[in-house]
Design a protein around this motif. Structure first.
Motif, PDB file in Angstrom:
ATOM      1  N   LYS A   1       0.904  -1.223   0.117  1.00 50.69           N
ATOM      2  CA  LYS A   1      -0.092  -0.032  -0.043  1.00 50.69           C
ATOM      3  C   LYS A   1       1.394   1.168  -0.360  1.00 50.69           C
ATOM      4  O   LYS A   1       0.145   2.404   0.302  1.00 50.69           O
ATOM      5  CB  LYS A   1      -0.971   0.323   1.015  1.00 50.69           C
ATOM      6  CG  LYS A   1      -2.053  -1.122   0.858  1.00 50.69           C
ATOM      7  CD  LYS A   1      -3.406  -1.263   2.399  1.00 50.69           C
ATOM      8  CE  LYS A   1      -3.561  -2.318   2.058  1.00 50.69           C
ATOM      9  NZ  LYS A   1      -5.120  -2.415   3.244  1.00 50.69           N
TER      10      LYS A   1
ATOM     11  N   ALA B   1       2.389   4.138  -1.795  1.00 48.70           N
ATOM     12  CA  ALA B   1       2.558   5.069  -2.785  1.00 48.70           C
ATOM     13  C   ALA B   1       4.142   5.581  -3.821  1.00 48.70           C
ATOM     14  O   ALA B   1       4.554   5.542  -3.971  1.00 48.70           O
ATOM     15  CB  ALA B   1       2.111   6.566  -3.054  1.00 48.70           C
TER      16      ALA B   1
ATOM     17  N   GLU C   1       0.822   4.267 -12.399  1.00 49.14           N
ATOM     18  CA  GLU C   1      -0.167   3.982 -12.351  1.00 49.14           C
ATOM     19  C   GLU C   1      -0.630   3.277 -11.319  1.00 49.14           C
ATOM     20  O   GLU C   1      -1.636   4.000 -10.570  1.00 49.14           O
ATOM     21  CB  GLU C   1      -1.300   3.950 -13.540  1.00 49.14           C
ATOM     22  CG  GLU C   1      -0.570   4.902 -14.588  1.00 49.14           C
ATOM     23  CD  GLU C   1      -1.536   5.866 -14.724  1.00 49.14           C
ATOM     24  OE1 GLU C   1      -3.203   5.806 -13.813  1.00 49.14           O
ATOM     25  OE2 GLU C   1      -2.120   6.533 -15.797  1.00 49.14           O
ATOM     26  N   GLU C   2      -0.326   2.549 -10.210  1.00 51.39           N
ATOM     27  CA  GLU C   2      -0.503   1.735  -9.325  1.00 51.39           C
ATOM     28  C   GLU C   2      -1.077   2.126  -8.347  1.00 51.39           C
ATOM     29  O   GLU C   2      -1.103   2.363  -7.382  1.00 51.39           O
ATOM     30  CB  GLU C   2      -0.144   0.063  -9.129  1.00 51.39           C
ATOM     31  CG  GLU C   2      -0.244  -0.004 -10.385  1.00 51.39           C
ATOM     32  CD  GLU C   2       0.969  -1.613 -10.278  1.00 51.39           C
ATOM     33  OE1 GLU C   2       2.339  -1.606  -9.211  1.00 51.39           O
ATOM     34  OE2 GLU C   2       0.727  -2.825 -11.194  1.00 51.39           O
TER      35      GLU C   2
ATOM     36  N   ARG D   1      -1.304   6.371  -8.146  1.00 48.98           N
ATOM     37  CA  ARG D   1      -1.623   6.883  -8.188  1.00 48.98           C
ATOM     38  C   ARG D   1      -2.941   6.938  -7.168  1.00 48.98           C
ATOM     39  O   ARG D   1      -3.231   7.890  -6.031  1.00 48.98           O
ATOM     40  CB  ARG D   1      -1.934   7.819  -9.663  1.00 48.98           C
ATOM     41  CG  ARG D   1      -3.046   8.657  -9.464  1.00 48.98           C
ATOM     42  CD  ARG D   1      -2.961   9.026 -11.267  1.00 48.98           C
ATOM     43  NE  ARG D   1      -3.356   8.950 -12.185  1.00 48.98           N
ATOM     44  CZ  ARG D   1      -3.751   9.021 -13.469  1.00 48.98           C
ATOM     45  NH1 ARG D   1      -3.598  10.138 -13.586  1.00 48.98           N
ATOM     46  NH2 ARG D   1      -4.663   8.327 -14.266  1.00 48.98           N
ATOM     47  N   PRO D   2      -3.701   6.027  -7.236  1.00 48.00           N
ATOM     48  CA  PRO D   2      -4.720   6.342  -5.982  1.00 48.00           C
ATOM     49  C   PRO D   2      -4.298   5.681  -4.960  1.00 48.00           C
ATOM     50  O   PRO D   2      -5.131   6.202  -4.050  1.00 48.00           O
ATOM     51  CB  PRO D   2      -5.887   5.131  -6.789  1.00 48.00           C
ATOM     52  CG  PRO D   2      -4.842   4.057  -7.751  1.00 48.00           C
ATOM     53  CD  PRO D   2      -4.112   4.727  -7.768  1.00 48.00           C
ATOM     54  N   LEU D   3      -3.102   5.931  -4.695  1.00 48.71           N
ATOM     55  CA  LEU D   3      -2.612   5.273  -3.430  1.00 48.71           C
ATOM     56  C   LEU D   3      -2.549   6.821  -2.847  1.00 48.71           C
ATOM     57  O   LEU D   3      -2.379   7.347  -1.536  1.00 48.71           O
ATOM     58  CB  LEU D   3      -1.644   4.168  -2.881  1.00 48.71           C
ATOM     59  CG  LEU D   3      -1.797   2.914  -3.624  1.00 48.71           C
ATOM     60  CD1 LEU D   3      -0.284   1.906  -3.957  1.00 48.71           C
ATOM     61  CD2 LEU D   3      -2.320   2.392  -2.789  1.00 48.71           C
ATOM     62  N   ASP D   4      -2.117   7.958  -3.351  1.00 48.15           N
ATOM     63  CA  ASP D   4      -1.518   8.651  -3.040  1.00 48.15           C
ATOM     64  C   ASP D   4      -2.356   9.685  -4.677  1.00 48.15           C
ATOM     65  O   ASP D   4      -0.979  10.360  -5.088  1.00 48.15           O
ATOM     66  CB  ASP D   4       0.134   9.110  -2.044  1.00 48.15           C
ATOM     67  CG  ASP D   4       0.298  10.306  -2.229  1.00 48.15           C
ATOM     68  OD1 ASP D   4      -0.098  11.270  -1.517  1.00 48.15           O
ATOM     69  OD2 ASP D   4       1.773  10.529  -2.277  1.00 48.15           O
ATOM     70  N   PRO D   5      -3.371  10.059  -4.285  1.00 46.35           N
ATOM     71  CA  PRO D   5      -3.774  11.354  -5.467  1.00 46.35           C
ATOM     72  C   PRO D   5      -3.362  12.026  -6.143  1.00 46.35           C
ATOM     73  O   PRO D   5      -3.212  13.768  -6.873  1.00 46.35           O
ATOM     74  CB  PRO D   5      -5.055  11.088  -5.944  1.00 46.35           C
ATOM     75  CG  PRO D   5      -5.372  10.192  -4.128  1.00 46.35           C
ATOM     76  CD  PRO D   5      -4.603  10.062  -3.806  1.00 46.35           C
TER      77      PRO D   5
ATOM     78  N   LYS E   1       3.119  12.697  -9.476  1.00 46.21           N
ATOM     79  CA  LYS E   1       2.556  13.371 -11.454  1.00 46.21           C
ATOM     80  C   LYS E   1       3.174  13.700 -12.753  1.00 46.21           C
ATOM     81  O   LYS E   1       2.912  13.543 -13.784  1.00 46.21           O
ATOM     82  CB  LYS E   1       1.758  14.837 -10.726  1.00 46.21           C
ATOM     83  CG  LYS E   1      -0.300  13.984 -10.327  1.00 46.21           C
ATOM     84  CD  LYS E   1      -0.510  15.400  -9.335  1.00 46.21           C
ATOM     85  CE  LYS E   1      -1.734  15.671  -8.914  1.00 46.21           C
ATOM     86  NZ  LYS E   1      -2.329  16.230  -8.528  1.00 46.21           N
TER      87      LYS E   1
END
Length: 135
Positions: free
Chosen positions: A81, A83, A107-108, A110-114, A120
């Motif tokens: 989990k 990022a 990309e994996e 990104r949802p963990l630490d947007p 980015k």
């Protein structure tokens, strides 16, 4: 039953303290010192995700890109989990001219630490390199 979580928490705190000098050496760009400190880390801490992440950074700074990638992958396997570890692996892939792999791992992450601006930045760089490589 309460003893086991307490022991695990105590070990994690001890490992953080053990690894702090490695982080300090890397911040001072003293790769030789970081390497020697990592070699002296006790066994109970040498199988932790932060240990492998610091090993990856040290390998990267030593010009050992493949070893760095391997260490970051191990850190991710121990802390899926995180990022940060995925970001570090993605950055290593970019430095090793593997933009497609970088896109996948970033990309994996990104949802963990947007909201992570560095993530980015690396992801944009990976997409740009992927487009350049496909031409």
């Amino acid at each position: 039953m309460v003893v086991i979580p307490f022991v695990l928490a105590l070990t994690a705190i001890q490992c953080d303290a053990t690894l702090q000098p490695v982080t300090a050496a890397l911040q001072q760009n003293d790769i030789a010192k970081a390497s020697s400190l990592l070699a002296a880390v006790p066994a109970e801490c040498s199988q932790s995700a932060p240990f492998f992440a610091l090993t990856g950074v040290t390998n990267e700074l030593s010009g050992q890109g493949d070893a760095a990638e391997s260490a970051f992958r191990k850190a991710i396997s121990l802390d899926p989990k995180s990022a940060r570890f995925r970001e570090q692996l993605g950055a290593a892939y970019l430095r090793n001219k593997k933009p497609r792999e970088a896109v996948e791992v970033l990309e994996e992450a990104r949802p963990l630490d947007p909201a992570n601006p560095a993530l980015k930045k690396f992801l944009i760089g990976a997409y740009v390199q992927t487009a350049a490589w496909s031409k």
